[in-house]
Design an enzyme around this catalytic site. Sequence first.
Site, short mmCIF file in Angstrom:
data_model
loop_
_atom_site.label_atom_id
_atom_site.label_comp_id
_atom_site.label_asym_id
_atom_site.label_seq_id
_atom_site.Cartn_x
_atom_site.Cartn_y
_atom_site.Cartn_z
N SER A 168 18.18 11.41 28.81
CA SER A 168 19.19 11.63 27.79
C SER A 168 19.08 13.04 27.25
O SER A 168 17.99 13.61 27.17
CB SER A 168 19.00 10.64 26.64
OG SER A 168 19.84 10.97 25.55
N TYR A 200 14.06 6.71 19.80
CA TYR A 200 14.82 6.84 21.05
C TYR A 200 14.59 8.23 21.65
O TYR A 200 14.33 8.36 22.85
CB TYR A 200 16.31 6.60 20.78
CG TYR A 200 17.20 6.84 21.97
CD1 TYR A 200 17.02 6.13 23.14
CD2 TYR A 200 18.24 7.76 21.91
CE1 TYR A 200 17.84 6.34 24.25
CE2 TYR A 200 19.07 7.98 23.00
CZ TYR A 200 18.86 7.26 24.17
OH TYR A 200 19.67 7.48 25.25
#
Length: 262
Positions: A152, A165
């Site tokens: 990501s 995250y």
Amino acid sequence: MAEPQIFPRFAGKTVLVTGAGTGFGAEIAYRAAQEGAKVAIHYRSSKAGAESTAARIAAIGGEAILVQGDIGSWAEITRMADEVWAAFGTLDVLVNNVGDVSSEQMSWTELTQESLDAVIDVDVKGTLLMTHVFGERMLEQPNGGNIVQVGSTVIVRGSPRAPQYAAAKYAILGITKSYAKVLAPKVRVNTFAPGFMETEKLLNRADWKAGRRETLIAQTPMGHISPPEFVAGACLWLATDEAAHLTGGYLLADGGFNMVGA
């Protein structure tokens, strides 16, 4: 009318995609089938989604199997590997797509022990164990294999929404680099970072509906947020022969939003 196969880069190959019942994983699995691969569709709880992905693949004349399991468990990962090799006899490509993004959390102040553990168990432990167990078996194959982690762009800017995250996705780079060295030269390991994708989960998020989408589009040189199918081919490129000298790498495809320097 069935869609024709495109760029048969995976003709005669076998591909496993984790979390392929929904979102990006489903599109990677479908794209791999379009390109000629036999596909193993992993899911944990989204059985209906996995069956839907399999039906889409069958509709274009492709071949798919379903593999259920919790990637937070070493025992279940080993069982899944047994199932995949029993069905296909070999596995050429593993795409570690599955990941927990704490999508219900809207601020760092909402962090809980449970949400921290869930993300670390799936994104860090799960990715490491999948790479470890499947990579070890790929090493034994005459033609080796390829592993692609779905990372990501959150590692570039961090996440005020869900720090756990960002931490987990950063850890995936360490996993990628470590196993790229361990498994070389027979097995290549790389990370693909797609940036924001308009999956159903993202479209339904409160912050996305409250103006964040428009703000991000304004800051993206390509002028749009891509649907997941738009970047599935770029993700799979890392596992092609064209990328044969690329391992331990990080490929960013986010419409220019982050512009990471060398």
